[in-house]
Design a protein around this motif. Sequence first.
Motif, PDB file in Angstrom:
ATOM      1  N   PRO A 173       0.830  -1.213   0.000  1.00  0.00           N
ATOM      2  CA  PRO A 173       0.000   0.000   0.000  1.00  0.00           C
ATOM      3  C   PRO A 173       0.864   1.263   0.000  1.00  0.00           C
ATOM      4  N   ARG A 174       0.350   2.299  -0.632  1.00  0.00           N
ATOM      5  CA  ARG A 174       1.009   3.613  -0.708  1.00  0.00           C
ATOM      6  C   ARG A 174       2.328   3.544  -1.460  1.00  0.00           C
ATOM      7  N   SER A 175       2.464   2.556  -2.326  1.00  0.00           N
ATOM      8  CA  SER A 175       3.702   2.398  -3.084  1.00  0.00           C
ATOM      9  C   SER A 175       3.537   2.925  -4.503  1.00  0.00           C
ATOM     10  N   CYS A 176       4.639   2.902  -5.242  1.00  0.00           N
ATOM     11  CA  CYS A 176       4.622   3.233  -6.666  1.00  0.00           C
ATOM     12  C   CYS A 176       5.496   2.226  -7.397  1.00  0.00           C
ATOM     13  N   VAL A 192      10.758  -5.045 -11.471  1.00  0.00           N
ATOM     14  CA  VAL A 192       9.878  -3.971 -10.999  1.00  0.00           C
ATOM     15  C   VAL A 192      10.456  -3.406  -9.717  1.00  0.00           C
ATOM     16  N   GLU A 193      10.623  -2.102  -9.693  1.00  0.00           N
ATOM     17  CA  GLU A 193      11.094  -1.399  -8.502  1.00  0.00           C
ATOM     18  C   GLU A 193       9.880  -0.792  -7.803  1.00  0.00           C
ATOM     19  N   VAL A 194       9.637  -1.176  -6.569  1.00  0.00           N
ATOM     20  CA  VAL A 194       8.459  -0.706  -5.834  1.00  0.00           C
ATOM     21  C   VAL A 194       8.906   0.346  -4.824  1.00  0.00           C
ATOM     22  N   LEU A 195       8.625   1.611  -5.138  1.00  0.00           N
ATOM     23  CA  LEU A 195       8.969   2.704  -4.226  1.00  0.00           C
ATOM     24  C   LEU A 195       8.030   2.674  -3.028  1.00  0.00           C
ATOM     25  N   LEU A 196       8.590   2.840  -1.842  1.00  0.00           N
ATOM     26  CA  LEU A 196       7.836   2.740  -0.592  1.00  0.00           C
ATOM     27  C   LEU A 196       8.063   3.980   0.259  1.00  0.00           C
ATOM     28  N   PHE A 275       8.162   9.134  -0.915  1.00  0.00           N
ATOM     29  CA  PHE A 275       8.847   7.851  -0.831  1.00  0.00           C
ATOM     30  C   PHE A 275      10.144   7.992  -0.052  1.00  0.00           C
ATOM     31  N   PHE A 276      10.690   6.859   0.341  1.00  0.00           N
ATOM     32  CA  PHE A 276      11.848   6.838   1.231  1.00  0.00           C
ATOM     33  C   PHE A 276      13.033   7.611   0.649  1.00  0.00           C
ATOM     34  N   ASP A 277      13.655   8.399   1.492  1.00  0.00           N
ATOM     35  CA  ASP A 277      14.838   9.174   1.161  1.00  0.00           C
ATOM     36  C   ASP A 277      15.752   9.083   2.377  1.00  0.00           C
TER      37      ASP A 277
END
Length: 489
Positions: A173-176, A192-196, A275-277
């Motif tokens: 959820p809330r990913s891209c 596939v890279e799933v940004l979280l 997304f995570f930084d």
Amino acid sequence: MHRFLLLIFFIGIFPFAGRGSDVSFSDVFRYFADNVYTFDADGNPVKTPDVPQKSEFPKPEISFQITADGCYRINDLAGNHLQGLPGEKVFPCAVLSGKKYLLSEAGYPFLTLVQWDPAAGNVFPVGKIHDSDVLQVIYDRHKIIGILYFDRSYEFFDPQYQTLHRQILDRYPRSCPLWRQESPLRQGEWLVEVLLPDRPAVWLTADVGSQTWETVSTLSPPLPECGEKKWITFPARDGMELTAVLSYPSSRFGKKSLPLVVFPHGGPGSVELPFFDPRVAFLNAHGFLVLQPNYRGSSGRGKAFRLQGWKPEGIRAALEDIARGAKHLTDAGIADPRRVVILGGSWGGYCTLASLCFYPELYRCGICLFGASDLPEMLRSFPKKSHADAALDRLQYGDTREADAEKALRDISPLFLAKKITAPIFLVHYQQDQVIEFSQSENFHRKMKSLGKDIEFLSGDGEHGFQPPEKEAEIYQKIVDFIQRSFPR
């Protein structure tokens, strides 16, 4: 400064391996930088640094250039060409089964995927017209499969891909999910890279035919507890709705009077998404609320919004957008007005110094990482230092060959406004910088010292940004120490 940021750059990995005192941010920054996957020649997913890079590439079937008046011009091998108005983005995307695809703002309010038929002289959109810029175009060796947009909406032309995409979204959820690469040996198998939002991205091998996937990314080093990350809106002075990413320290969501780091992005044509930084995670782990505003001039919201950040008047409006974001949080009691600081790198570094000039009452201190202080000199140095296109720079910033334009840029350059600065500043700049010249910070430091202002300057060998990534963790610890010294006792 012109970087065609079609795809979001953040990269990363899998679930938490630990927290708290076990966290080494040097390991986190290194992991974040290295964790990019690709398929090798045998169809195995491997980290990109482990794959030999080709030294020669075939001539592309479509290419682009910038004309003397700042137009993007598309050329094909048959001598056909297409171009937009000055400043409108138009550049190649793919050639699939003889069909030429471009990403274009020419004639469209948002960056749009179009098909170009030069023989017939036609250009037409692929799929629906969206009210958001294209983030990623997904295609295999033969056809367009789907389009992802900056607002995280999507459109697929193959129902199997759409179903699998939705399943990945349900799992994360809330990913891209970004569809990065199809296997060279197995049709329908993708990386596939799933940004979280709360940890670095997960990398998957997804099989469209079987509607299944497997995780390929390795376990991350220990990570800090991540707080809530929100997508917020706030009004600009002219009533325009602006967006920002707001990241809370762990266990402090909903708390009041938090210390705030305002963190404008570089570019300026970049964009912040939730997304995570690792930089933000570092600041959150030390108790700071972090605001990353998408000021006018940012990508993602269309041509008009991007162009509103151009020229000195647009840059000045963008600085006010950043300040309005900070004021929005202090007026709501979320941020402590006595503990608001500003931090940025590259163009975000310019925004930091300029914000301290125009809004000295708002910020307790500022941190500028390899930023510009003298805009006319920055523009003169671009063609010889970073191969930037002078015609496009003149459109975006102003033509320094004209006296009025030179003066307008000086009027928003921190080097010439330093007397207005009251807050302490921490500068970081490396001597081999090929994008923003080292002299930009060197001259600003000298000017501040001559005025008796409070400034610290960290320099050394290095280029634009932080290499190796472990250096970034070291610098961010110095930044946190500097901020804490600047706060009222």
